[in-house]
Design a protein around this motif. Structure first.
Motif, mmCIF file in Angstrom:
data_model
loop_
_atom_site.group_PDB
_atom_site.id
_atom_site.type_symbol
_atom_site.label_atom_id
_atom_site.label_comp_id
_atom_site.label_asym_id
_atom_site.label_seq_id
_atom_site.Cartn_x
_atom_site.Cartn_y
_atom_site.Cartn_z
ATOM 1 N N GLU A 1 0.848 -1.189 0.000
ATOM 2 C CA GLU A 1 0.000 0.000 0.000
ATOM 3 C C GLU A 1 0.886 1.241 0.000
ATOM 4 O OE1 GLU A 1 -3.773 0.479 1.523
ATOM 5 O OE2 GLU A 1 -3.822 -1.428 2.610
ATOM 6 N N GLY A 2 0.485 2.220 -0.799
ATOM 7 C CA GLY A 2 1.218 3.478 -0.882
ATOM 8 C C GLY A 2 2.260 3.529 -1.968
ATOM 9 N N GLU A 3 2.427 2.435 -2.738
ATOM 10 C CA GLU A 3 3.431 2.428 -3.792
ATOM 11 C C GLU A 3 2.859 3.021 -5.084
ATOM 12 O OE1 GLU A 3 7.000 -0.453 -5.486
ATOM 13 O OE2 GLU A 3 5.255 -1.378 -4.556
ATOM 14 N N PHE A 4 3.744 3.518 -5.944
ATOM 15 C CA PHE A 4 3.408 4.015 -7.280
ATOM 16 C C PHE A 4 4.118 3.080 -8.261
ATOM 17 C CE2 PHE A 4 2.937 8.282 -9.788
ATOM 18 C CZ PHE A 4 2.357 7.605 -10.840
ATOM 19 N N VAL A 5 3.333 2.263 -8.986
ATOM 20 C CA VAL A 5 3.885 1.227 -9.855
ATOM 21 C C VAL A 5 3.440 1.461 -11.288
ATOM 22 C CG1 VAL A 5 3.875 -1.254 -10.379
ATOM 23 C CG2 VAL A 5 3.991 -0.476 -8.010
ATOM 24 N N GLY A 6 4.371 1.301 -12.222
ATOM 25 C CA GLY A 6 4.048 1.347 -13.635
ATOM 26 C C GLY A 6 3.956 -0.056 -14.194
ATOM 27 N N LEU A 7 2.934 -0.319 -14.998
ATOM 28 C CA LEU A 7 2.755 -1.611 -15.650
ATOM 29 C C LEU A 7 2.967 -1.399 -17.142
ATOM 30 C CD1 LEU A 7 1.931 -4.601 -15.397
ATOM 31 C CD2 LEU A 7 -0.457 -3.888 -15.574
ATOM 32 N N VAL A 8 4.016 -1.974 -17.682
ATOM 33 C CA VAL A 8 4.385 -1.724 -19.078
ATOM 34 C C VAL A 8 4.500 -3.041 -19.837
ATOM 35 C CG1 VAL A 8 5.653 0.358 -18.414
ATOM 36 C CG2 VAL A 8 6.890 -1.805 -18.671
ATOM 37 N N GLY A 9 4.487 -2.916 -21.166
ATOM 38 C CA GLY A 9 4.650 -4.089 -22.004
ATOM 39 C C GLY A 9 4.042 -3.866 -23.366
ATOM 40 N N PRO A 10 4.283 -4.775 -24.297
ATOM 41 C CA PRO A 10 3.785 -4.622 -25.664
ATOM 42 C C PRO A 10 2.280 -4.811 -25.743
ATOM 43 C CG PRO A 10 4.751 -6.790 -25.383
ATOM 44 C CD PRO A 10 5.027 -6.032 -24.110
ATOM 45 N N ASN A 11 1.696 -4.377 -26.859
ATOM 46 C CA ASN A 11 0.284 -4.635 -27.103
ATOM 47 C C ASN A 11 0.039 -6.137 -27.106
ATOM 48 O OD1 ASN A 11 -0.438 -1.932 -27.398
ATOM 49 N ND2 ASN A 11 0.010 -1.924 -29.588
ATOM 50 N N GLY A 12 -1.035 -6.556 -26.445
ATOM 51 C CA GLY A 12 -1.335 -7.974 -26.354
ATOM 52 C C GLY A 12 -0.559 -8.703 -25.287
ATOM 53 N N GLY A 13 0.218 -7.951 -24.492
ATOM 54 C CA GLY A 13 1.021 -8.581 -23.455
ATOM 55 C C GLY A 13 0.255 -8.926 -22.198
ATOM 56 N N GLY A 14 -0.995 -8.461 -22.086
ATOM 57 C CA GLY A 14 -1.831 -8.827 -20.944
ATOM 58 C C GLY A 14 -2.046 -7.734 -19.921
ATOM 59 N N LYS A 15 -1.616 -6.501 -20.212
ATOM 60 C CA LYS A 15 -1.711 -5.427 -19.214
ATOM 61 C C LYS A 15 -3.164 -5.126 -18.836
ATOM 62 C CE LYS A 15 0.399 -2.339 -21.708
ATOM 63 N NZ LYS A 15 0.500 -3.163 -22.946
ATOM 64 N N SER A 16 -3.999 -4.862 -19.833
ATOM 65 C CA SER A 16 -5.401 -4.548 -19.554
ATOM 66 C C SER A 16 -6.123 -5.741 -18.941
ATOM 67 C CB SER A 16 -6.114 -4.081 -20.822
ATOM 68 O OG SER A 16 -5.580 -2.849 -21.281
ATOM 69 N N THR A 17 -5.740 -6.955 -19.358
ATOM 70 C CA THR A 17 -6.331 -8.159 -18.776
ATOM 71 C C THR A 17 -6.025 -8.243 -17.287
ATOM 72 O OG1 THR A 17 -6.192 -9.378 -20.863
ATOM 73 C CG2 THR A 17 -6.346 -10.676 -18.841
ATOM 74 N N LEU A 18 -4.773 -7.972 -16.912
ATOM 75 C CA LEU A 18 -4.405 -8.016 -15.502
ATOM 76 C C LEU A 18 -5.169 -6.964 -14.705
ATOM 77 C CD1 LEU A 18 -2.682 -9.272 -13.298
ATOM 78 C CD2 LEU A 18 -0.857 -7.651 -13.872
ATOM 79 N N ILE A 19 -5.341 -5.769 -15.277
ATOM 80 C CA ILE A 19 -6.118 -4.728 -14.600
ATOM 81 C C ILE A 19 -7.555 -5.203 -14.370
ATOM 82 C CG2 ILE A 19 -7.151 -2.445 -14.904
ATOM 83 C CD1 ILE A 19 -4.262 -2.307 -14.071
ATOM 84 N N ARG A 20 -8.164 -5.831 -15.373
ATOM 85 C CA ARG A 20 -9.544 -6.309 -15.228
ATOM 86 C C ARG A 20 -9.645 -7.416 -14.189
ATOM 87 N NH1 ARG A 20 -9.338 -5.980 -21.164
ATOM 88 N NH2 ARG A 20 -10.360 -4.036 -21.811
#
Length: 240
Positions: A30-49
């Motif tokens: 809690e309290g961290e600022f994290v960036g989630l990066v990667g190529p299109n189709g790498g699963g970023k939006s899926t992980l958020i959902r």
């Protein structure tokens, strides 16, 4: 209260038996600022959902703010990648921000709801626009309004999916300056393609391309980026 905002262990997810995420583990205090990066189709939006409880992992475990994702959802402010509504719809800035106060129970907004929404608009510097229809806003103004809507639910964690993908670099810096301020009181997770830019703000970068590897921002090398995106990517230093 859990000390972890997100606690993921060995999580996998597939669409129609096609693997999207494989054996992902990630712990975000809690309290961290994290960036989630990667190529299109790498699963970023899926992980958020999945974190939002909108999708269910095929295997593995996930706790969000110490609870099941669906139970934690009301403690999370979410800014989508692209507004999921018609910008020509005749709704004002204030009405859009007030949507962050909806709790699934039918009824109008009370004075407390309106005060919380106004405070969110003040913090994101859009209070002067509250009577404007959303179709008249610039891209940067709309992004601030969407952040205000997310803040109106009084979240403990803020999730943003490519919040600056359609705005210029000056406005992008302003949005991330705002997120840095908000991080003083809540966890912030932001999905982005611009690994060099967000490294000036976030504490760690979670690199996702099916599987996930976390890096401290000052430890990211050209080889790491090449492994992630599969090609050479020119890094640009942004001074702040």
């Amino acid at each position: 209260m859990s000390d972890l905002a997100v606690d993921i262990h060995d999580l996998s997810f597939s669409y129609d038996q096609i693997p999207v995420l494989e054996h992902v583990s990630l712990q975000i205090p809690e309290g961290e600022f994290v960036g989630l990066v990667g190529p299109n189709g790498g699963g970023k939006s899926t992980l958020i959902r999945i974190i939002l409880g909108l999708l269910h992992a095929s295997s593995g475990t996930l706790r969000v703010l110490g609870a099941h994702p669906r139970k934690a959802r009301r403690k999370i402010g979410y800014v989508p990648q692209y507004p999921a509504f018609d910008r020509d719809f005749p709704i004002t800035v204030e009405q859009l921000v007030l949507m962050g106060r909806l709790n699934g129970i039918w009824g109008g907004y009370n004075a407390h709801d309106r005060e919380i929404a106004l405070q969110a608009m003040r913090e994101t510097e859009v209070a002067g626009l509250k009577g404007r229809v959303i179709g008249s806003l610039s891209g940067g103004q709309l992004q601030r309004v969407l952040v205000a809507r997310a803040l109106a639910c009084e979240p403990r964690m803020l999730l943003l999916d490519e919040p600056t993908s359609n705005i210029d670099q000056r406005v992008e810096s302003e949005i991330f300056d705002l997120l840095k301020q908000l991080n003083e009181r809540m966890t912030v997770i932001v999905v982005s393609h611009d690994i060099a830019f967000i490294s000036a703000y976030v504490k760690r970068v979670a690199c996702l391309s099916g599987t996930l590897v976390c890096h401290e921002t000052d430890a990211i090398s050209g080889d790491d980026i090449r492994d992630l995106y599969g090609e050479d990517v020119r890094q640009v230093h942004h001074a702040h």
